[in-house]
Design a protein around this motif. Sequence first.
Motif, PDB file in Angstrom:
ATOM      1  N   LEU A 160      12.858  79.239  -0.494  1.00 60.57           N
ATOM      2  CA  LEU A 160      12.944  77.956  -0.574  1.00 60.57           C
ATOM      3  C   LEU A 160      11.952  77.653  -1.906  1.00 60.57           C
ATOM      4  N   GLU A 161      11.088  78.390  -2.286  1.00 60.35           N
ATOM      5  CA  GLU A 161      10.264  78.308  -3.451  1.00 60.35           C
ATOM      6  C   GLU A 161      11.040  78.356  -4.753  1.00 60.35           C
ATOM      7  N   ARG A 162      12.232  78.952  -4.826  1.00 56.79           N
ATOM      8  CA  ARG A 162      13.070  79.345  -6.034  1.00 56.79           C
ATOM      9  C   ARG A 162      13.864  78.286  -6.420  1.00 56.79           C
ATOM     10  N   PHE A 163      13.955  77.119  -5.642  1.00 58.72           N
ATOM     11  CA  PHE A 163      14.668  75.852  -6.022  1.00 58.72           C
ATOM     12  C   PHE A 163      13.861  74.848  -5.243  1.00 58.72           C
ATOM     13  N   GLU A 164      14.200  73.437  -5.977  1.00 58.68           N
ATOM     14  CA  GLU A 164      13.674  72.196  -5.171  1.00 58.68           C
ATOM     15  C   GLU A 164      14.876  71.486  -4.392  1.00 58.68           C
ATOM     16  N   LEU A 165      14.751  71.288  -3.294  1.00 56.54           N
ATOM     17  CA  LEU A 165      15.560  70.742  -2.371  1.00 56.54           C
ATOM     18  C   LEU A 165      15.094  69.569  -1.692  1.00 56.54           C
ATOM     19  N   ARG A 166      15.863  68.530  -2.087  1.00 55.34           N
ATOM     20  CA  ARG A 166      15.355  66.943  -1.301  1.00 55.34           C
ATOM     21  C   ARG A 166      16.451  66.459  -0.430  1.00 55.34           C
ATOM     22  N   LEU A 167      16.357  66.587   0.826  1.00 58.80           N
ATOM     23  CA  LEU A 167      17.422  66.290   1.676  1.00 58.80           C
ATOM     24  C   LEU A 167      17.444  64.729   2.095  1.00 58.80           C
ATOM     25  N   ASP A 168      18.710  64.428   2.302  1.00 60.85           N
ATOM     26  CA  ASP A 168      18.760  62.875   2.605  1.00 60.85           C
ATOM     27  C   ASP A 168      18.039  62.521   3.996  1.00 60.85           C
ATOM     28  N   PRO A 169      17.249  61.538   4.000  1.00 56.73           N
ATOM     29  CA  PRO A 169      16.477  61.391   5.351  1.00 56.73           C
ATOM     30  C   PRO A 169      17.235  61.115   6.461  1.00 56.73           C
ATOM     31  N   ALA A 170      18.531  60.622   6.205  1.00 53.96           N
ATOM     32  CA  ALA A 170      19.539  60.342   7.428  1.00 53.96           C
ATOM     33  C   ALA A 170      20.108  61.615   8.058  1.00 53.96           C
ATOM     34  N   THR A 171      19.887  62.726   7.259  1.00 53.16           N
ATOM     35  CA  THR A 171      20.248  63.981   7.940  1.00 53.16           C
ATOM     36  C   THR A 171      19.397  64.981   8.181  1.00 53.16           C
ATOM     37  N   VAL A 172      18.067  64.548   8.375  1.00 48.53           N
ATOM     38  CA  VAL A 172      17.026  65.610   8.995  1.00 48.53           C
ATOM     39  C   VAL A 172      16.301  65.073  10.043  1.00 48.53           C
ATOM     40  N   GLY A 173      17.091  64.607  11.013  1.00 48.26           N
ATOM     41  CA  GLY A 173      16.352  64.297  12.364  1.00 48.26           C
ATOM     42  C   GLY A 173      16.283  65.255  12.909  1.00 48.26           C
ATOM     43  N   TRP A 174      16.802  66.608  12.826  1.00 48.61           N
ATOM     44  CA  TRP A 174      16.561  67.908  13.500  1.00 48.61           C
ATOM     45  C   TRP A 174      15.459  68.185  13.271  1.00 48.61           C
ATOM     46  N   ALA A 175      14.752  67.964  12.136  1.00 49.53           N
ATOM     47  CA  ALA A 175      13.254  68.297  11.804  1.00 49.53           C
ATOM     48  C   ALA A 175      12.105  67.941  12.711  1.00 49.53           C
ATOM     49  N   VAL A 176      12.763  66.643  13.518  1.00 45.18           N
ATOM     50  CA  VAL A 176      11.545  66.234  14.552  1.00 45.18           C
ATOM     51  C   VAL A 176      12.428  66.335  15.884  1.00 45.18           C
ATOM     52  N   GLY A 177      13.310  67.338  16.130  1.00 48.08           N
ATOM     53  CA  GLY A 177      13.888  67.417  17.347  1.00 48.08           C
ATOM     54  C   GLY A 177      14.796  66.445  17.687  1.00 48.08           C
ATOM     55  N   GLN A 178      15.629  65.815  16.664  1.00 50.04           N
ATOM     56  CA  GLN A 178      16.314  64.815  16.952  1.00 50.04           C
ATOM     57  C   GLN A 178      17.444  64.839  16.283  1.00 50.04           C
ATOM     58  N   PRO A 179      18.355  66.061  16.301  1.00 50.72           N
ATOM     59  CA  PRO A 179      19.774  66.324  15.575  1.00 50.72           C
ATOM     60  C   PRO A 179      20.505  65.110  15.459  1.00 50.72           C
ATOM     61  N   SER A 180      21.555  64.707  14.487  1.00 53.44           N
ATOM     62  CA  SER A 180      22.305  63.597  14.763  1.00 53.44           C
ATOM     63  C   SER A 180      23.677  63.989  15.624  1.00 53.44           C
ATOM     64  N   MET A 181      23.850  65.413  15.611  1.00 54.71           N
ATOM     65  CA  MET A 181      25.010  66.119  16.307  1.00 54.71           C
ATOM     66  C   MET A 181      26.402  65.797  15.582  1.00 54.71           C
ATOM     67  N   ASN A 182      25.942  65.154  14.292  1.00 54.92           N
ATOM     68  CA  ASN A 182      27.010  64.950  13.289  1.00 54.92           C
ATOM     69  C   ASN A 182      27.625  66.161  12.599  1.00 54.92           C
ATOM     70  N   GLY A 183      26.909  67.047  12.479  1.00 53.76           N
ATOM     71  CA  GLY A 183      27.239  68.350  11.706  1.00 53.76           C
ATOM     72  C   GLY A 183      27.143  68.225  10.236  1.00 53.76           C
ATOM     73  N   ARG A 184      26.262  67.534   9.694  1.00 52.72           N
ATOM     74  CA  ARG A 184      26.211  67.140   8.279  1.00 52.72           C
ATOM     75  C   ARG A 184      24.789  67.141   7.647  1.00 52.72           C
ATOM     76  N   LEU A 185      24.697  67.799   6.655  1.00 45.52           N
ATOM     77  CA  LEU A 185      23.496  67.935   5.630  1.00 45.52           C
ATOM     78  C   LEU A 185      23.664  67.611   4.273  1.00 45.52           C
ATOM     79  N   GLN A 186      22.931  66.918   3.610  1.00 45.38           N
ATOM     80  CA  GLN A 186      23.183  66.738   2.258  1.00 45.38           C
ATOM     81  C   GLN A 186      21.878  66.184   1.531  1.00 45.38           C
ATOM     82  N   GLY A 187      21.963  66.631   0.238  1.00 45.70           N
ATOM     83  CA  GLY A 187      20.671  66.173  -0.564  1.00 45.70           C
ATOM     84  C   GLY A 187      20.670  66.596  -2.142  1.00 45.70           C
ATOM     85  N   TRP A 188      19.567  66.413  -2.761  1.00 41.57           N
ATOM     86  CA  TRP A 188      19.478  67.010  -4.132  1.00 41.57           C
ATOM     87  C   TRP A 188      19.206  68.516  -4.195  1.00 41.57           C
ATOM     88  N   PHE A 189      19.646  69.070  -5.277  1.00 36.86           N
ATOM     89  CA  PHE A 189      19.303  70.351  -5.523  1.00 36.86           C
ATOM     90  C   PHE A 189      19.060  70.693  -7.166  1.00 36.86           C
TER      91      PHE A 189
END
Length: 281
Positions: A160-189
């Motif tokens: 992860l130190e090789r690139f800069e990744l900025r994830l859409d806040p709407a798709t990172v609920g899993w990081a606080v134990g609340q995955p959306s269950m939609n099966g989607r991640l998106q962001g900037w690279f």
Amino acid sequence: MTTVTSSEFDRAIALGPDGPDAPGRYTGELGAGWQIGGGINGGLLLAVAANALRQELPGHPDPVSISGYYLSTSRPGPLTVQTEVIRRGRGLSNATASLGQLDEDGRPVERLRVVAGYTDLAALDGEVRTSAVPPQLPPPEQCVGREHMPMPITPDLALLERFELRLDPATVGWAVGQPSMNGRLQGWFRLADGREPDPLSLLLVADALPPVTYDLGFPGWAPTVELTVHLRAVPAKGWLRVSHGTRNLAGGYFEEDCEIWDDAGRLVAQSRQLARVPRQA
């Protein structure tokens, strides 16, 4: 963002001929900084093999379609890539590549088998007809970087130190134990050292985001079985928008579809991979 002439990515995929007695054969080195979970990132491996094929096809420098089957787990250390040109055409050439390493006992082991079609993306017709639309994302500064995560995306932070990744806040609920269950991640690279995107780096991008299984409540390393990337155009400079999604998880496997959009709003690459569902403790 400062532009550099020799980036970490370029050094990671660098290859040299193995000598006059081994035509079509190249050697290189896999760095530990590209490791994720149990092995080297699959997109980086595909880019290494693609770089060997690029050297064999100087008139057609870019993969327009490339598929890789991951046969065993790659480790940091020396590698070889054996290429074979199947057909040299006017607008499209076809070739295969086999990436291998030596195991702990010094025996050769094939890690990745690739088949690809190569062209010159810069020379293609610029007309685009598509119903696809880029993902709607907040600006990068309003998205979530790994430094904001209450839990690590992966224990192997070197990649992860090789690139800069900025994830859409709407798709990172899993990081606080609340995955959306939609099966989607998106962001900037973008690459961390300022290297601008090109066709070979798009192969890395196609496998750079966390697995979409995080959003289904299955965190952890998801080993890639097969990865196919279709490249549509040479990307413009700047950030890339990346969207990953899945619709099927069955039998311990899932598919992951990816779209990569450049800073000019063009769909520059699409991919699909089959991967194993992460093991749960």
